[in-house]
Design a protein around this motif. Structure first.
Motif, mmCIF file in Angstrom:
data_model
loop_
_atom_site.group_PDB
_atom_site.id
_atom_site.type_symbol
_atom_site.label_atom_id
_atom_site.label_comp_id
_atom_site.label_asym_id
_atom_site.label_seq_id
_atom_site.Cartn_x
_atom_site.Cartn_y
_atom_site.Cartn_z
ATOM 1 N N ASP A 150 0.858 -1.093 0.068
ATOM 2 C CA ASP A 150 -0.049 -0.075 -0.182
ATOM 3 C C ASP A 150 0.782 1.274 0.039
ATOM 4 O OD1 ASP A 150 -2.039 -1.725 0.144
ATOM 5 O OD2 ASP A 150 -2.378 -1.370 2.373
ATOM 6 N N GLY A 151 0.508 2.209 -0.906
ATOM 7 C CA GLY A 151 1.199 3.501 -0.950
ATOM 8 C C GLY A 151 2.647 3.642 -1.320
ATOM 9 N N GLN A 155 4.095 7.090 -3.249
ATOM 10 C CA GLN A 155 4.857 7.857 -2.499
ATOM 11 C C GLN A 155 6.329 8.324 -3.049
ATOM 12 O OE1 GLN A 155 5.726 6.260 1.654
ATOM 13 N NE2 GLN A 155 7.474 5.372 0.850
ATOM 14 N N TRP A 191 -2.477 8.659 -4.033
ATOM 15 C CA TRP A 191 -1.896 8.087 -2.681
ATOM 16 C C TRP A 191 -3.067 8.277 -1.698
ATOM 17 C CZ3 TRP A 191 -1.089 10.537 1.871
ATOM 18 C CH2 TRP A 191 -0.391 9.837 2.987
ATOM 19 N N CYS A 192 -3.780 9.070 -1.600
ATOM 20 C CA CYS A 192 -4.972 9.631 -0.632
ATOM 21 C C CYS A 192 -5.900 8.240 -0.596
ATOM 22 C CB CYS A 192 -5.756 10.740 -0.938
ATOM 23 S SG CYS A 192 -4.897 12.317 -0.670
ATOM 24 N N ARG A 195 -3.064 5.092 0.393
ATOM 25 C CA ARG A 195 -2.230 4.765 1.511
ATOM 26 C C ARG A 195 -2.909 3.709 2.522
ATOM 27 N NH1 ARG A 195 -5.275 9.185 2.572
ATOM 28 N NH2 ARG A 195 -6.498 9.197 4.561
ATOM 29 N N SER A 196 -2.192 2.925 3.199
ATOM 30 C CA SER A 196 -2.515 1.895 4.021
ATOM 31 C C SER A 196 -3.587 2.101 5.139
ATOM 32 C CB SER A 196 -1.165 1.376 4.830
ATOM 33 O OG SER A 196 -1.726 0.076 5.447
ATOM 34 N N ALA A 277 2.572 0.406 5.877
ATOM 35 C CA ALA A 277 3.088 1.770 6.240
ATOM 36 C C ALA A 277 4.594 1.632 6.719
ATOM 37 C CB ALA A 277 2.158 2.310 7.051
#
Length: 340
Positions: A150-151, A155, A191-192, A195-196, A277
């Motif tokens: 995730d993400g 990022q 990403w919003c 993200r995890s 994360a």
């Protein structure tokens, strides 16, 4: 400055809205990545949200690269957009139904070739054509390989896009700086939702397109000033080293490099108990504490740019080996404990 802010906000909003729409679309079409032995997530998750980054780029790049005081040659823009469409369409197809490796790789090579030819017509030396084709194809695939938790890829695109924008701005390339900034803004919008814990995955449509855009902006930056190429390469060191060393290790062991696996460092970190994360934090720590300062050093001292770049990649490789061995040792101890 106001038009620039407008383009950045537009990139963010288009990517975010498109990714939200992609969630509903993926559920309707059954485009779900389900948990498995070679995957790092635990619940079915829709894929294909990276289409938002593609849509934002297709809408914003023409205005950004042609609408400034010093626009880029239209041939370069057309080559970039056509290449982006080819890579995105191949990825979109693969997200819906598995696309064999040869047609997918062929589309990627054609896309990079078109962009390279457009860059060559605009003044880039033709001797660079084979290097550009191979480098572009590798960038597309390595970013696809690194899209597994995730993400992480989003990022990375935010970091590299921002870094390329600052390098282009420092080199007097305002249009390219804004184009790279739009990539970072679009990646933030995605990403919003990624993200995890991720509500949607990027999918091949997004990962391949991000790899192409990072490659293209790096080439355009190097074309604007050869001394800018080295700090740009340092920005991508974490992903390039992880993907390259993992691929080489799979070659060495005689494994099929193109099949799904969980042997990248970020995957081993998660397998050893780190959260998604937490894995992203490790990569961003490298980016902020090592890659960014070394890129600045290479930018501010052009004569030392090449050895600085080599040092950055050697340091990243050493860290990769250290963390990989720790993960393997921890996994081995855990397996022995379970067996006992």
């Amino acid at each position: 400055m106001i038009p620039a802010i407008g383009w950045l906000l537009s990139s963010f909003l288009v990517a975010w809205l498109s990714a939200r729409a992609a969630i509903a679309y993926a559920h309707r079409r059954g485009m779900l990545d389900r948990p498995g032995q070679r995957r790092s997530h635990s619940i079915p998750t829709p894929r294909g949200g990276g289409v938002g980054i593609v849509v934002a780029s297709l809408l914003c790049l023409p205005g950004v690269l042609l609408g400034t005081a010093e626009p880029w040659p239209p041939r370069v823009l057309i080559g970039l957009l056509v290449a982006l469409l080819l890579v995105a369409l191949a990825g979109w197809w693969d997200d819906h139904r598995s696309l064999p490796i040869l047609p997918r790789f062929g589309a990627q090579l054609l896309a990079v070739l078109l962009f390279a030819v457009a860059s060559g017509v605009a003044g880039l030396s033709w001797w660079w054509l084979p290097v550009l084709v191979l480098g572009g194809a590798w960038s597309i695939n390595l970013h696809n390989f690194m899209d597994g938790i995730d993400g992480l890829l989003a990022q990375q695109a935010m970091f590299v896009g921002t870094g390329l924008a600052l390098l282009a701005w420092g080199g007097g390339q305002e249009a390219l700086a804004l184009a790279a900034g739009c990539l970072a803004a679009a990646s933030l919008g995605f990403w919003c939702l990624n993200r995890s814990p991720a509500r949607i995955f990027m999918g091949d449509v997004g990962s391949g397109s991000v790899g192409l855009l990072i490659f293209a902006f790096t080439v355009m930056l190097g074309r604007a000033g050869a001394w800018l190429l080295w700090p740009a390469l340092i920005l991508s060191s974490a992903f390039v080293v992880d993907a390259s060393l993992t691929l080489l290790s799979r070659f060495w062991r005689g494994r099929r490099w193109y099949t799904a696996h969980r042997e990248h460092l970020y995957q081993w970190l998660v397998r050893c108990g780190l959260t998604h994360a937490g894995g992203g934090v490790i990569y961003m720590t490298w980016n902020l504490l090592f890659a960014a300062p070394l890129a600045w050093l290479a930018w501010s001292h052009p004569r030392q740019a090449l050895p600085t770049t080599m040092g950055a990649y050697l340091a990243a490789a050493a860290l990769w080996l250290l963390l990989k061995r720790r993960c393997l040792r921890r996994r081995s101890n855990k397996d022995r404990h379970v067996a006992a």
